[in-house]
Design an enzyme around this catalytic site. Structure first.
Site, short mmCIF file in Angstrom:
data_model
loop_
_atom_site.label_atom_id
_atom_site.label_comp_id
_atom_site.label_asym_id
_atom_site.label_seq_id
_atom_site.Cartn_x
_atom_site.Cartn_y
_atom_site.Cartn_z
N TYR A 1 4.03 7.73 12.31
CA TYR A 1 3.21 6.52 12.22
C TYR A 1 2.95 6.25 10.74
O TYR A 1 2.32 7.07 10.05
CB TYR A 1 1.89 6.76 12.96
CG TYR A 1 0.93 5.60 13.03
CD1 TYR A 1 1.04 4.65 14.03
CD2 TYR A 1 -0.14 5.50 12.14
CE1 TYR A 1 0.13 3.61 14.14
CE2 TYR A 1 -1.05 4.47 12.24
CZ TYR A 1 -0.92 3.53 13.24
OH TYR A 1 -1.83 2.50 13.35
N GLU B 1 -1.11 3.70 2.61
CA GLU B 1 -0.45 3.48 1.32
C GLU B 1 -1.34 3.97 0.19
O GLU B 1 -2.53 4.26 0.42
CB GLU B 1 -0.15 1.99 1.14
CG GLU B 1 0.79 1.41 2.16
CD GLU B 1 1.09 -0.07 1.96
OE1 GLU B 1 1.78 -0.64 2.80
OE2 GLU B 1 0.61 -0.63 0.95
N SER C 1 -8.49 3.72 3.92
CA SER C 1 -9.50 3.17 4.82
C SER C 1 -9.42 1.65 4.89
O SER C 1 -9.72 1.05 5.92
CB SER C 1 -10.90 3.60 4.34
OG SER C 1 -11.05 5.00 4.38
N ASP D 1 -7.76 3.40 18.89
CA ASP D 1 -8.65 3.59 20.04
C ASP D 1 -8.12 4.67 20.98
O ASP D 1 -8.89 5.42 21.59
CB ASP D 1 -8.80 2.28 20.82
CG ASP D 1 -9.78 1.32 20.15
OD1 ASP D 1 -10.53 1.75 19.26
OD2 ASP D 1 -9.78 0.12 20.53
N GLU E 1 -6.84 9.69 10.70
CA GLU E 1 -7.18 8.75 11.78
C GLU E 1 -8.47 7.99 11.47
O GLU E 1 -9.20 7.57 12.37
CB GLU E 1 -7.33 9.48 13.12
CG GLU E 1 -6.08 10.15 13.61
CD GLU E 1 -5.09 9.18 14.22
OE1 GLU E 1 -5.50 8.24 14.90
OE2 GLU E 1 -3.90 9.36 13.99
N GLY E 2 -8.76 7.84 10.19
CA GLY E 2 -9.99 7.19 9.76
C GLY E 2 -11.02 8.23 9.40
O GLY E 2 -11.40 9.05 10.23
#
Length: 391
Positions: A131, A135, A140, A243, A372-373
């Site tokens: 995935y 960059e 974020s 999600d 994943e954040g």
């Protein structure tokens, strides 16, 4: 006294089907993956044997649709699989986690033709997925993507750079996000496409068996049929992917925490100091109580988030999904960092050396608070779902 394994396997009222999946992957992880964990960390290479093992048992495509050779399991089943693998080896869990992450954009937004071309091989483990969103100047801040795709006839010309890409250099199928005239758009890029190159592999603190690389695109021609959805759909596809993937990362963190707790509990029941088993000391008991409670709280959030995704699949909508996913990822990863740190403390000097797994687990846990954040972003996401337009 029950072992940690006996205490945790059936604490939740899972369905018989979920219990069977949990028990099967637990046995496989303990018997086949756990003995490989230290070597995978030391070798710092993608464990192809684990890919083959998970593929053999159908776990690599566990949550992919049956019509594309997947097992068609729900997200709770997949989270149970990830949790049990992470309990013994986070790097091995990444084999399944990143395969899901790289495949989700295709499952969410891909045409039937695109799904038929790529999902069967991904579900069988014949091809590895990645995935590619992050960059150098867009971590974020996803909307700041600089990679650009320009339409030219029946193709797109892709130029730009990605970084911190899990499975980079190993994957043969990359879900890549780029700016187009109509906004962020997602594409499938195959590894042998001219103009696509792998940059340096990062040297990391943890999950060393999961390669992380830079990607470069220089006049890389992508067939228009490799576009995922329509132009401008990429932002929504990325958010829908998160999600569904954040509960999986939360399950990974949960498994790491459980594995560290398992090791610490076994150690304190054997270790003696001052003529007593150290598990008899109140200070140790308080630490164990806090660790166990934090893990159970995390497990509740993770399973709840997975259930929300299952509800979404059934009903087509669920406004609480984003909040549940972010809460699970935020809390479980913070618990993983806290529990692994406490486990190292409980083992004392032994916890600081590589011979004991808790040292590796502590290093592996940290990334779950970041990818994943970041957890700071998760707090913003949660706040926005609470406050709506006022956040």
């Amino acid at each position: 006294m029950k072992t940690a394994e006996e205490q945790t396997l059936n604490l939740f009222d899972l369905s018989p089907e979920h219990q069977e999946i949990q028990q099967e992957i637990h046995r496989l992880a303990q018997e086949k993956i756990k003995p490989r964990a230290m070597a995978i960390d030391e070798e710092a290479e993608y464990p192809m044997d684990i890919l083959a093992l998970l593929s053999e048992y159908g776990y690599i495509g566990a949550n992919m649709p049956e019509e594309y050779n997947g097992a068609g399991l729900d997200l709770l089943s997949f989270c149970l699989i990830v949790e049990e693998i992470s309990r013994v080896c986070a790097s091995s869990s990444q084999v399944a986690v990143v395969q899901e992450l790289g495949s989700l954009p295709i499952m969410i937004g891909g045409s039937d033709e695109l799904k038929k071309r790529f999902l069967p091989d991904l579900a069988a483990g014949k091809k590895v997925a990645a995935y590619a969103l992050t960059e150098p100047n867009a971590g974020s801040d996803v909307r700041s993507l600089k990679t650009r795709a320009v339409r030219e006839g029946d193709s797109y010309i892709l130029n730009g750079q990605k970084m911190f890409i899990s499975n980079g250099g190993v994957a043969s199928v990359y879900s890549v996000f780029a700016q187009t005239d109509n906004g962020i758009t997602a594409f499938v890029v195959e590894k042998d496409t001219p103009g696509f190159d792998i940059g340096k592999l990062e040297k990391k603190m943890g999950i060393k068996g999961s390669p992380t690389a830079q990607l470069y695109f220089e006049n890389c021609r992508i067939p228009a049929e490799n576009r995922i959805g329509e132009e401008g759909d990429g932002w929504l596809i990325a958010m829908k992917t998160f999600d569904k993937s954040r509960p999986t990362v939360a399950a990974q963190a949960l498994g790491i925490a459980q594995g560290a707790y398992d090791a610490a509990l076994a150690y304190v029941q054997e270790r003696e100091q001052f003529g007593k088993n150290i598990a008899s000391f109140q200070g140790i008991q308080f630490m164990l109580a806090d660790m166990a409670t934090q893990i159970e709280a995390a497990r509740g959030l993770v399973y709840r988030a997975a259930a929300k995704v299952n509800d979404l699949t059934a009903t087509g909508k669920n406004p609480e999904l984003t909040r549940a996913s972010s809460m699970a990822k935020l809390f479980a990863s913070d618990v993983a960092m806290k529990v692994t740190t406490d486990a190292v403390q409980l083992l004392g000097g032994y916890g600081f050396i590589q011979e004991y797994a808790v040292e590796r687990m502590m290093r592996d846990a940290k990334i779950t608070q970041i990818y994943e954040g970041t957890n700071q972003i998760q707090r913003l996401v949660i706040a926005k779902t609470i406050l709506g337009g006022h956040a």
